[in-house]
Design a protein around this motif. Sequence first.
Motif, PDB file in Angstrom:
ATOM      1  N   THR A  39       0.755  -0.943  -0.160  1.00 43.61           N
ATOM      2  CA  THR A  39       0.182  -0.385   0.438  1.00 43.61           C
ATOM      3  C   THR A  39       1.073   1.162  -0.142  1.00 43.61           C
ATOM      4  O   THR A  39       1.716   1.711   0.771  1.00 43.61           O
ATOM      5  N   ALA A  40       0.560   2.489  -0.998  1.00 42.81           N
ATOM      6  CA  ALA A  40       1.583   3.916  -0.891  1.00 42.81           C
ATOM      7  C   ALA A  40       0.500   4.687  -1.317  1.00 42.81           C
ATOM      8  O   ALA A  40      -0.441   4.636  -1.945  1.00 42.81           O
ATOM      9  N   LEU A  41       0.997   5.415   0.315  1.00 46.23           N
ATOM     10  CA  LEU A  41       0.015   7.095  -0.114  1.00 46.23           C
ATOM     11  C   LEU A  41       0.440   7.578  -1.600  1.00 46.23           C
ATOM     12  O   LEU A  41       1.476   8.329  -0.916  1.00 46.23           O
ATOM     13  N   ILE A  42      -0.034   8.561  -1.747  1.00 44.82           N
ATOM     14  CA  ILE A  42       1.008   9.119  -3.092  1.00 44.82           C
ATOM     15  C   ILE A  42       0.318  10.347  -2.768  1.00 44.82           C
ATOM     16  O   ILE A  42      -1.164  11.183  -2.716  1.00 44.82           O
ATOM     17  N   ALA A  43       0.880  11.432  -2.403  1.00 41.98           N
ATOM     18  CA  ALA A  43       0.397  12.573  -2.088  1.00 41.98           C
ATOM     19  C   ALA A  43       0.525  13.407  -3.249  1.00 41.98           C
ATOM     20  O   ALA A  43       1.701  14.293  -3.469  1.00 41.98           O
ATOM     21  N   ASP A  44      -0.022  14.374  -4.297  1.00 40.31           N
ATOM     22  CA  ASP A  44       0.411  15.075  -5.549  1.00 40.31           C
ATOM     23  C   ASP A  44      -1.519  16.214  -5.595  1.00 40.31           C
ATOM     24  O   ASP A  44      -2.417  15.292  -5.405  1.00 40.31           O
ATOM     25  N   VAL A 313       2.290   8.212   9.462  1.00 37.91           N
ATOM     26  CA  VAL A 313       4.196   8.570   9.186  1.00 37.91           C
ATOM     27  C   VAL A 313       3.724   8.856   8.276  1.00 37.91           C
ATOM     28  O   VAL A 313       4.731  10.405   8.073  1.00 37.91           O
ATOM     29  N   THR A 314       3.098   8.562   7.857  1.00 41.64           N
ATOM     30  CA  THR A 314       3.043   9.592   5.593  1.00 41.64           C
ATOM     31  C   THR A 314       2.846  10.611   6.153  1.00 41.64           C
ATOM     32  O   THR A 314       3.063  12.004   5.514  1.00 41.64           O
ATOM     33  N   ALA A 315       1.147  11.465   7.111  1.00 43.59           N
ATOM     34  CA  ALA A 315       1.005  12.711   7.086  1.00 43.59           C
ATOM     35  C   ALA A 315       2.200  13.665   7.967  1.00 43.59           C
ATOM     36  O   ALA A 315       2.352  14.829   7.332  1.00 43.59           O
ATOM     37  N   ILE A 316       3.062  13.284   8.614  1.00 41.77           N
ATOM     38  CA  ILE A 316       4.033  14.245   9.771  1.00 41.77           C
ATOM     39  C   ILE A 316       5.400  13.971   8.409  1.00 41.77           C
ATOM     40  O   ILE A 316       6.056  14.923   8.856  1.00 41.77           O
ATOM     41  N   GLY A 317       5.308  12.522   7.417  1.00 41.83           N
ATOM     42  CA  GLY A 317       6.209  13.396   6.779  1.00 41.83           C
ATOM     43  C   GLY A 317       6.408  14.647   5.731  1.00 41.83           C
ATOM     44  O   GLY A 317       7.133  15.172   4.830  1.00 41.83           O
ATOM     45  N   LEU A 318       5.060  14.879   5.299  1.00 41.89           N
ATOM     46  CA  LEU A 318       4.576  15.311   4.979  1.00 41.89           C
ATOM     47  C   LEU A 318       4.815  17.146   5.113  1.00 41.89           C
ATOM     48  O   LEU A 318       5.409  18.025   4.522  1.00 41.89           O
ATOM     49  N   LEU A 319       5.545  17.145   7.118  1.00 41.80           N
ATOM     50  CA  LEU A 319       5.867  18.593   7.214  1.00 41.80           C
ATOM     51  C   LEU A 319       7.025  18.590   6.439  1.00 41.80           C
ATOM     52  O   LEU A 319       8.083  20.140   6.590  1.00 41.80           O
ATOM     53  N   ALA A 320       7.458  18.033   5.770  1.00 39.75           N
ATOM     54  CA  ALA A 320       8.968  17.509   5.583  1.00 39.75           C
ATOM     55  C   ALA A 320       8.991  19.016   3.866  1.00 39.75           C
ATOM     56  O   ALA A 320       9.865  19.157   3.695  1.00 39.75           O
ATOM     57  N   LEU A 327       7.665   7.118   0.457  1.00 41.41           N
ATOM     58  CA  LEU A 327       6.604   7.670   1.858  1.00 41.41           C
ATOM     59  C   LEU A 327       5.743   7.380   0.787  1.00 41.41           C
ATOM     60  O   LEU A 327       4.415   7.910   1.167  1.00 41.41           O
ATOM     61  N   HIS A 328       5.674   8.684  -0.055  1.00 39.35           N
ATOM     62  CA  HIS A 328       5.249   9.826  -0.713  1.00 39.35           C
ATOM     63  C   HIS A 328       5.146   9.340  -1.893  1.00 39.35           C
ATOM     64  O   HIS A 328       4.480  10.168  -2.462  1.00 39.35           O
ATOM     65  N   THR A 329       6.012   9.287  -2.623  1.00 38.00           N
ATOM     66  CA  THR A 329       6.364   8.960  -4.226  1.00 38.00           C
ATOM     67  C   THR A 329       5.474   7.918  -4.800  1.00 38.00           C
ATOM     68  O   THR A 329       5.341   6.543  -4.112  1.00 38.00           O
ATOM     69  N   ALA A 339      13.295   2.021  -0.475  1.00 38.67           N
ATOM     70  CA  ALA A 339      12.706   2.500   0.844  1.00 38.67           C
ATOM     71  C   ALA A 339      11.949   2.689   1.174  1.00 38.67           C
ATOM     72  O   ALA A 339      12.358   3.416   2.827  1.00 38.67           O
ATOM     73  N   ARG A 340      11.214   1.395   0.927  1.00 43.83           N
ATOM     74  CA  ARG A 340      10.050   1.252   1.671  1.00 43.83           C
ATOM     75  C   ARG A 340      10.251   0.227   2.861  1.00 43.83           C
ATOM     76  O   ARG A 340      10.036   0.447   4.162  1.00 43.83           O
TER      77      ARG A 340
END
Length: 388
Positions: A39-44, A313-320, A327-329, A339-340
């Motif tokens: 499962t991967a969550l993509i932020a775009d 973890v994914t949401a906190i990673g967005l703060l970067a 995580l987001h790719t 990386a996963r």
Amino acid sequence: MRELVRRIDAATPPDRDRAVDALRALAILGVVLGHWLVTALIADTGTVRATSPLQHMPELIPVSWLFQTLAVFFLVGGQVAATSYASARARGTTYGQWLGARTLRLFRPVAAVLVAWTVIAGMLLASGVGTETVHALLKLVLSPLWFLLVFAALTAVTPLVSRLHPLWPLAVVLHVDLIRFGLGGPAWLGWINVAAGWLVPYCLGATWARGSLQSRATGWVLLLVGATATIGLVLWAGYPASMVGVPGSRISNLDPPTLAAVAFGLAQCGAARLLLGPLRRVLRRPAAWAAVALVNLSAMTIFLWHQTAMMAVTAIGLLAGEALPGLHTVPRDSGWVFARLVWLPVFAVALLVCWAAFRKYEEGRPRSEKGRIVRENRPTRTSVMRRA
């Protein structure tokens, strides 16, 4: 830690089959790791959507063979439920009391998840997060609950199916798939297999509780016949090779279960039977047994909150401020896989935080009884093992 290990080992009844608990723990951890890997969550474009590396890298499909362990869970569930019901009847406990106790332990932690995510979803929508993102997150949290509904239903009919031969539900799955795929029947027929498909390993577990499934030869037969049937169905009958759903695939082996998934489950049940001996030897070591016992005591909490841990973890990673690899790719190459793997320990730490916050809903809360405070169901880790 040594004292905890000693207490758990001392509190375990001598006749307890520790290997059964180990199989349940392996099944739960297999599902958790499987979800985290596929499962991967993509932020775009301002939204978050879910995808799967299996969609972009078919060579990773063998991962689904390792971590799709639901059949083992239903096998153990059938064995434990049939044994528990027989013991309850011997003690004079009614069916309603027995079912009520088991259902309460199953759904108390579910209520905590539903309440928490109702609040989270409301906060996300109120803060301006798009409905598409909220829907994607809720789907990841709620979709695994189908498994609990099926498990609860099979538990409720344990007195009726405890002596049902596994070949009967297997025949139902075979005919449903024959009508669906071979004769062009309606797709909705497949949902019959949600009950029939998981009833096969559940009935195998009940058979195990009656004293069958004891020989290693039976394990080898299940493993070889199930594996051969699965390979044949994939190579020559058009079933997908992945044992989990893949976005964009015409057929899913799990949604609803297909004959290939059930055959694969038979192979897993055979492998589980063959593992009993080695597991029993390993679990004579107090430290190994303590680890298995602790996972079992928190199995529902681990199962219900592992997707939330990954999303946190994914949401906190967005703060970067930028997309983090793995995580987001988009999961389209081996770089994402490596990386996963690095992120898995971080997911585990987040899950540990969720466990600390919500484990009380699985263990039971104190209530007053005649002026005393007593614990419902499972008072302490030590008494859990003694009572079980």
